[in-house]
Design an enzyme around this catalytic site. Structure first.
Site, PDB file in Angstrom:
ATOM      1  N   LYS A 192     -16.513 -42.077   0.035  1.00 40.34           N
ATOM      2  CA  LYS A 192     -18.293 -41.809   0.282  1.00 40.34           C
ATOM      3  C   LYS A 192     -18.596 -41.758  -1.768  1.00 40.34           C
ATOM      4  CE  LYS A 192     -14.728 -38.192  -2.724  1.00 40.34           C
ATOM      5  NZ  LYS A 192     -14.053 -36.950  -2.354  1.00 40.34           N
ATOM      6  N   ARG A 230     -11.306 -24.457  -4.302  1.00 44.40           N
ATOM      7  CA  ARG A 230     -12.918 -25.307  -3.823  1.00 44.40           C
ATOM      8  C   ARG A 230     -12.958 -24.829  -2.411  1.00 44.40           C
ATOM      9  NH1 ARG A 230     -13.173 -31.339  -5.927  1.00 44.40           N
ATOM     10  NH2 ARG A 230     -12.205 -31.584  -3.637  1.00 44.40           N
ATOM     11  N   TYR A 271     -29.964 -45.722 -33.618  1.00 50.66           N
ATOM     12  CA  TYR A 271     -29.811 -44.504 -33.245  1.00 50.66           C
ATOM     13  C   TYR A 271     -29.363 -43.549 -34.688  1.00 50.66           C
ATOM     14  CZ  TYR A 271     -33.360 -46.299 -30.046  1.00 50.66           C
ATOM     15  OH  TYR A 271     -34.666 -46.310 -29.843  1.00 50.66           O
TER      16      TYR A 271
HETATM   17  C1  LIG Z   1     -12.302 -37.574  -2.677  1.00 49.52           C
HETATM   18  C2  LIG Z   1     -11.414 -36.858  -1.923  1.00 49.52           C
HETATM   19  C3  LIG Z   1     -10.339 -37.379  -2.173  1.00 49.52           C
HETATM   20  C4  LIG Z   1     -10.008 -38.656  -2.857  1.00 49.52           C
HETATM   21  O1  LIG Z   1      -9.772 -38.750  -3.939  1.00 49.52           O
HETATM   22  P1  LIG Z   1      -9.185 -39.470  -5.468  1.00 49.52           P
HETATM   23  O2  LIG Z   1      -8.990 -39.057  -6.230  1.00 49.52           O
HETATM   24  O3  LIG Z   1     -10.278 -40.618  -4.897  1.00 49.52           O
HETATM   25  O4  LIG Z   1      -8.085 -40.350  -4.342  1.00 49.52           O
HETATM   26  C5  LIG Z   1      -9.118 -37.078  -1.159  1.00 49.52           C
HETATM   27  N1  LIG Z   1      -9.232 -35.974  -0.358  1.00 49.52           N
HETATM   28  C6  LIG Z   1     -10.618 -34.956  -0.676  1.00 49.52           C
HETATM   29  C7  LIG Z   1     -10.723 -34.303   0.410  1.00 49.52           C
HETATM   30  C8  LIG Z   1     -12.032 -35.493  -1.372  1.00 49.52           C
HETATM   31  O5  LIG Z   1     -13.219 -35.154  -1.002  1.00 49.52           O
END
Ligand SMILES: *Cc1c(COP(=O)(O)O)cnc(C)c1O
Length: 361
Positions: free
Chosen positions: A34, A133, A258
């Site tokens: 993703k 979540r 800055y």
């Molecule tokens: C993004 C995601 C993962 C991968 O998580 P990492 O910490 O990058 O290994 C696995 N399962 C779900 C549902 C996710 O959204």
């Protein structure tokens, strides 16, 4: 090599996938790509990871892009569909989808009566075991399973999944609480199970199950606080570099950048590297954030600007304009940079801007 350049090592990516398989030899691997492959380039990443069993994405557009690039492997929508109109595309493209709420289930049931879906859609039912979540409550599992199995457009063989809130914290007891809740919710069924993200794949044997879902570890990064991917035999995939565009001697008590927030404690040589938050370098990187120049680590000093950072090369510096500066990657773990910027490697990998040039090796 001129200005900001992100070099992506596809062989490191493949090495890291092999490490995942070694850590979870009994599991199938869903390579999570993703957010543009965690900032590395969705298509290039997916093509290099052709030994994965499936790809996981968060948005249906990411799945479309993979298919458009000719990737025929299983693709799972980790958050499912957000609109009922996407169900037809899921079926046509042979995507698999997570279902995590009542609305999605009702829309699938509706689609079953309205659409002609030839090949049933494979569903991953997400159970909320304590992260609060995505996912259905453990008490809803029986109802969802029977409704999904009664749904003509859904493949009767589901995958049950959950996500852990604290897998990156070694010995956090909450992991056991969630694993227990998942076991109770799923034990009545003979479906496949999926729990583990990278952290759980690395440190929680009981979470591995039928499918692991590694993301960050494929890119060579350890999600576990205080360690780097190297300690887990992972190789950094992205190396971000740029070059020195100024080298000059300054006296003690010279304010830098800055706001003049950092003042030279003694006379020294300052370098300016052509990288800044306009390239995606984290603006909140603190004084002392490591930068690798000519084989040694030098500290970032003063505020990060849009196009530049300043580093203290030290009074013995032999560095020259045009020399390469590595911001993270080979020789400088991104975990150290993230820690110094009070963020996580995930975030800084995702936020490189279009100004950065890309090279795949
Ligand atoms: C993004 C995601 C993962 C991968 O998580 P990492 O910490 O990058 O290994 C696995 N399962 C779900 C549902 C996710 O959204």
């Amino acid at each position: 090599m001129k200005t900001a350049l992100a070099q992506v090592s596809l062989s490191a990516l493949q090495h890291n996938l092999a490490q995942v398989k070694q850590m979870a030899p009994e599991s199938q691997v869903m390579a999570v790509c993703k957010a543009n492959g965690y900032g590395h380039g969705l298509i290039e990443v997916a093509q290099a990871l052709n030994k994965a069993d499936a790809f996981g994405v968060a948005r249906i557009e990411e799945a479309f892009n993979l298919r458009a690039a000719g990737i025929n492997k299983t693709i799972v929508l980790l958050e499912g569909f957000f609109e009922a109109k996407d169900i037809a595309s899921i079926a046509v493209n042979h995507f698999q989808t997570v279902i995590h709420n009542e609305k999605q289930l009702a829309e699938l049931e509706q689609a079953a009566t309205e659409l002609e879906i030839g090949i049933p859609i494979k569903v991953w039912l997400k159970i909320d075991t304590g992260m609060s979540r995505l996912g259905i409550h453990v008490s809803q599992v029986d109802e969802f399973v029977s409704r999904l199995q009664a749904c003509a457009c859904v493949h009767p063989d589901l995958v049950l999944m959950t996500h852990l809130a604290c897998a990156d914290e070694l010995n956090n007891k909450y992991n056991q609480t969630q694993l227990m809740a998942f076991k109770q919710a799923s034990s009545a069924y003979s479906f496949s199970h999926s729990i583990a993200n990278s952290a759980a794949t690395m440190v929680l044997d009981r979470a591995k199950q039928n499918w692991v879902r590694p993301g960050i570890m494929l890119y060579g990064v350890s999600p576990i606080e205080g360690e780097t991917g190297l300690e887990r035999n992972l190789k950094p995939v992205m190396t971000l570099s740029s070059q020195l565009i100024s080298v000059k001697k300054v006296d003690a008590n010279t304010p830098v950048g800055y706001g003049g927030t950092w003042v030279t404690p003694s006379k020294t040589i300052l370098g300016v590297v052509a990288i800044g938050y306009g390239d995606g370098y984290p603006r909140h990187a603190k004084n002392g954030t490591p930068v690798l120049i000519n084989g040694r680590i030098v500290p970032l000093v003063g505020r990060v600007s849009m196009d530049m950072i300043t580093v203290d090369l030290g009074c013995d510096s032999q560095d020259n304009i045009g020399d390469k500066a590595v911001l993270w990657g080979a020789g400088l773990p991104i975990e150290k940079v993230a820690e110094s910027a009070e963020t996580i490697a995930y975030e800084i990998l995702c936020q490189l801007t279009t100004r950065v040039k890309w090279k795949y090796i």
